[in-house]
Design a protein around this motif. Structure first.
Motif, PDB file in Angstrom:
ATOM      1  N   GLY A 203      17.239  79.650  52.538  1.00 10.82           N
ATOM      2  CA  GLY A 203      17.855  79.856  51.235  1.00 10.82           C
ATOM      3  C   GLY A 203      18.047  81.326  50.935  1.00 10.82           C
ATOM      4  O   GLY A 203      17.330  82.182  51.474  1.00 10.82           O
ATOM      5  N   ILE A 204      19.024  81.625  50.097  1.00 14.57           N
ATOM      6  CA  ILE A 204      19.278  83.004  49.691  1.00 14.57           C
ATOM      7  C   ILE A 204      19.299  83.082  48.169  1.00 14.57           C
ATOM      8  O   ILE A 204      19.673  82.129  47.489  1.00 14.57           O
ATOM      9  N   ILE A 205      18.885  84.230  47.644  1.00 12.40           N
ATOM     10  CA  ILE A 205      18.944  84.490  46.212  1.00 12.40           C
ATOM     11  C   ILE A 205      19.957  85.606  46.002  1.00 12.40           C
ATOM     12  O   ILE A 205      19.653  86.778  46.241  1.00 12.40           O
ATOM     13  N   PRO A 206      21.182  85.286  45.591  1.00  7.02           N
ATOM     14  CA  PRO A 206      22.209  86.320  45.395  1.00  7.02           C
ATOM     15  C   PRO A 206      21.919  87.183  44.178  1.00  7.02           C
ATOM     16  O   PRO A 206      21.174  86.795  43.269  1.00  7.02           O
ATOM     17  N   PHE A 207      22.542  88.357  44.161  1.00  8.67           N
ATOM     18  CA  PHE A 207      22.358  89.273  43.036  1.00  8.67           C
ATOM     19  C   PHE A 207      22.896  88.699  41.730  1.00  8.67           C
ATOM     20  O   PHE A 207      22.464  89.098  40.652  1.00  8.67           O
ATOM     21  N   ASP A 208      23.862  87.780  41.806  1.00 13.08           N
ATOM     22  CA  ASP A 208      24.421  87.249  40.567  1.00 13.08           C
ATOM     23  C   ASP A 208      23.608  86.087  40.000  1.00 13.08           C
ATOM     24  O   ASP A 208      24.042  85.404  39.078  1.00 13.08           O
ATOM     25  N   GLU A 255      11.956  79.410  45.268  1.00 17.44           N
ATOM     26  CA  GLU A 255      12.761  78.305  45.802  1.00 17.44           C
ATOM     27  C   GLU A 255      13.713  77.764  44.740  1.00 17.44           C
ATOM     28  O   GLU A 255      14.842  77.367  45.047  1.00 17.44           O
ATOM     29  N   GLY A 256      13.249  77.752  43.502  1.00 18.84           N
ATOM     30  CA  GLY A 256      14.072  77.218  42.425  1.00 18.84           C
ATOM     31  C   GLY A 256      15.297  78.049  42.117  1.00 18.84           C
ATOM     32  O   GLY A 256      16.241  77.552  41.495  1.00 18.84           O
ATOM     33  N   PHE A 257      15.318  79.316  42.558  1.00 20.63           N
ATOM     34  CA  PHE A 257      16.458  80.195  42.306  1.00 20.63           C
ATOM     35  C   PHE A 257      17.376  80.338  43.520  1.00 20.63           C
ATOM     36  O   PHE A 257      18.442  80.951  43.419  1.00 20.63           O
ATOM     37  N   ALA A 258      16.979  79.789  44.663  1.00 21.75           N
ATOM     38  CA  ALA A 258      17.705  80.019  45.911  1.00 21.75           C
ATOM     39  C   ALA A 258      18.810  78.993  46.143  1.00 21.75           C
ATOM     40  O   ALA A 258      18.736  77.849  45.677  1.00 21.75           O
ATOM     41  N   LEU A 259      19.832  79.435  46.878  1.00 18.54           N
ATOM     42  CA  LEU A 259      20.894  78.546  47.345  1.00 18.54           C
ATOM     43  C   LEU A 259      20.537  78.069  48.746  1.00 18.54           C
ATOM     44  O   LEU A 259      20.192  78.880  49.621  1.00 18.54           O
ATOM     45  N   PHE A 260      20.641  76.764  48.988  1.00 21.29           N
ATOM     46  CA  PHE A 260      20.345  76.191  50.293  1.00 21.29           C
ATOM     47  C   PHE A 260      21.574  75.424  50.794  1.00 21.29           C
ATOM     48  O   PHE A 260      22.540  75.200  50.058  1.00 21.29           O
ATOM     49  N   GLY A 261      21.522  75.001  52.060  1.00 20.85           N
ATOM     50  CA  GLY A 261      22.555  74.124  52.615  1.00 20.85           C
ATOM     51  C   GLY A 261      23.929  74.758  52.630  1.00 20.85           C
ATOM     52  O   GLY A 261      24.098  75.943  52.934  1.00 20.85           O
ATOM     53  N   GLU A 262      24.938  73.958  52.281  1.00 19.74           N
ATOM     54  CA  GLU A 262      26.321  74.423  52.351  1.00 19.74           C
ATOM     55  C   GLU A 262      26.583  75.586  51.400  1.00 19.74           C
ATOM     56  O   GLU A 262      27.353  76.502  51.723  1.00 19.74           O
ATOM     57  N   CYS A 264      24.543  77.900  50.568  1.00 19.86           N
ATOM     58  CA  CYS A 264      24.002  79.079  51.238  1.00 19.86           C
ATOM     59  C   CYS A 264      24.950  79.548  52.340  1.00 19.86           C
ATOM     60  O   CYS A 264      25.288  80.737  52.414  1.00 19.86           O
ATOM     61  N   ARG A 265      25.386  78.628  53.186  1.00 14.35           N
ATOM     62  CA  ARG A 265      26.258  79.008  54.303  1.00 14.35           C
ATOM     63  C   ARG A 265      27.605  79.553  53.818  1.00 14.35           C
ATOM     64  O   ARG A 265      28.171  80.460  54.439  1.00 14.35           O
ATOM     65  N   GLU A 266      28.126  79.012  52.738  1.00 12.40           N
ATOM     66  CA  GLU A 266      29.389  79.535  52.193  1.00 12.40           C
ATOM     67  C   GLU A 266      29.234  80.986  51.766  1.00 12.40           C
ATOM     68  O   GLU A 266      30.110  81.824  52.028  1.00 12.40           O
ATOM     69  N   ARG A 267      28.112  81.299  51.118  1.00 15.69           N
ATOM     70  CA  ARG A 267      27.899  82.675  50.673  1.00 15.69           C
ATOM     71  C   ARG A 267      27.674  83.599  51.886  1.00 15.69           C
ATOM     72  O   ARG A 267      28.187  84.718  51.912  1.00 15.69           O
ATOM     73  N   LEU A 268      26.927  83.122  52.880  1.00 11.95           N
ATOM     74  CA  LEU A 268      26.714  83.922  54.083  1.00 11.95           C
ATOM     75  C   LEU A 268      28.041  84.202  54.798  1.00 11.95           C
ATOM     76  O   LEU A 268      28.290  85.327  55.257  1.00 11.95           O
ATOM     77  N   SER A 269      28.895  83.190  54.893  1.00  8.65           N
ATOM     78  CA  SER A 269      30.199  83.366  55.525  1.00  8.65           C
ATOM     79  C   SER A 269      31.043  84.397  54.776  1.00  8.65           C
ATOM     80  O   SER A 269      31.722  85.238  55.381  1.00  8.65           O
ATOM     81  N   GLU A 270      30.968  84.337  53.454  1.00  2.16           N
ATOM     82  CA  GLU A 270      31.716  85.302  52.626  1.00  2.16           C
ATOM     83  C   GLU A 270      31.249  86.725  52.910  1.00  2.16           C
ATOM     84  O   GLU A 270      32.068  87.648  53.077  1.00  2.16           O
ATOM     85  N   TRP A 271      29.934  86.917  52.976  1.00  2.00           N
ATOM     86  CA  TRP A 271      29.404  88.266  53.227  1.00  2.00           C
ATOM     87  C   TRP A 271      29.749  88.746  54.638  1.00  2.00           C
ATOM     88  O   TRP A 271      30.076  89.921  54.828  1.00  2.00           O
ATOM     89  N   ALA A 272      29.663  87.850  55.623  1.00  2.00           N
ATOM     90  CA  ALA A 272      30.000  88.243  56.998  1.00  2.00           C
ATOM     91  C   ALA A 272      31.473  88.614  57.106  1.00  2.00           C
ATOM     92  O   ALA A 272      31.828  89.607  57.780  1.00  2.00           O
TER      93      ALA A 272
END
Length: 277
Positions: A203-208, A255-262, A264-272
């Motif tokens: 999971g990731i916790i974005p700045f927004d 964990e309650g603030f994190a993005l998981f699964g799709e 999460c992957r959508e945000r990772l793809s955007e950053w990459a």
């Protein structure tokens, strides 16, 4: 609570001496005390000889068996808590060799089945590309080829389906420009790929994201037994169940603030993709 390195080392000896003195004052043999505590005599001997650091549960059992007064129980329990904490400074690790630290971490991974990683500012070695691993040690003088190889070998634990991993990374940990842009894009791609493993939750916790609590350190929890907390100059290793429970509660909150699964992957793809462009 603040621990000085010398205090941590001395506390183990002090705890052993204190428990031994209390037993002798009570006029009880090691064998009799072991029977009362449902322990082996060898374990009692090793505790009193400072060869084995007892858990708080062990200490509570011993004090109860010795009928220690309540004021003394609280003092010895505090001593036991300090004895169950270990400080590892970075300079000692470098003197003894970085490969030794990797072997210690591999031992934690072999003996545990559930892992929780909160990554505040960097990617951990289990998730890192070879380029990232090399860069993470580049500022330390010397040849670290063996430590690098050991770090990469440890990644095989991720593919052991008897183990479960949860990684929570802040956006800073994911995007900090530790490598040139193309290599950072590959590192982010690796995170997305690992998130697809059946025994891994990433999971990731974005700045927004609004997060009304402020993390201070990167930390790892092994099962419910050990919590390791990283600082700039070393790492604290906690074995007291109260300390471990505190970090478990903190991890659950993140964990309650994190993005998981799709998501999460959508945000990772955007950053990459931003790095590639």
């Amino acid at each position: 609570m603040t621990f000085e390195p010398e205090e941590l080392r001395q506390s183990r000896t002090d705890l052993a001496d204190t428990l031994k003195t209390l037993r002798k004052r009570a006029g009880i043999t090691q064998t009799r005390l072991a029977q009362r505590c449902n322990m082996s005599q060898t374990k009692i001997s090793n505790i009193e000889g400072a060869k084995l650091t007892p858990s708080l549960v062990d200490v509570e059992l011993i004090l109860r068996a010795l009928e220690a007064p309540s004021n003394l129980v609280s003092q010895v329990a505090a001593l036991a808590r300090t004895a169950n904490t270990e400080w590892q400074d970075v300079w000692s690790q470098r003197r003894t060799g970085l490969e030794k630290k990797q072997n210690e971490l591999a031992g934690f991974e072999r003996s545990s089945t559930e892992f929780r990683y909160f990554l505040l500012s960097m990617v951990t070695g289990l998730l890192a590309t070879p380029e990232y691993v090399r860069a993470s040690l580049a500022h330390i003088p010397g040849d670290h080829s063996r430590a690098i190889a050991r770090k990469l070998e440890r990644q095989s634990a991720l593919y052991d389906t008897s183990k479960r991993f949860t990684f929570i990374l802040t956006e800073q940990a994911v995007r900090w420009p530790f490598l040139p842009a193309p290599a950072m894009a590959m590192q982010i791609d690796r995170l997305a790929s690992i998130s697809l493993l059946p025994n891994v939750r990433l999971g990731i916790i974005p700045f927004d994201t609004h997060v009304p609590v402020g993390p201070l350190n990167t930390f790892t929890i092994y099962d419910t037994r050990i919590a390791t907390v990283e600082t700039q100059t070393g790492a604290m290793i906690f074995r007291d169940h109260r300390d471990v429970s505190a970090y478990l509660d903190e991890f659950t909150a993140y964990e309650g603030f994190a993005l998981f699964g799709e998501k999460c992957r959508e945000r990772l793809s955007e950053w990459a993709n931003q790095l590639r462009s």
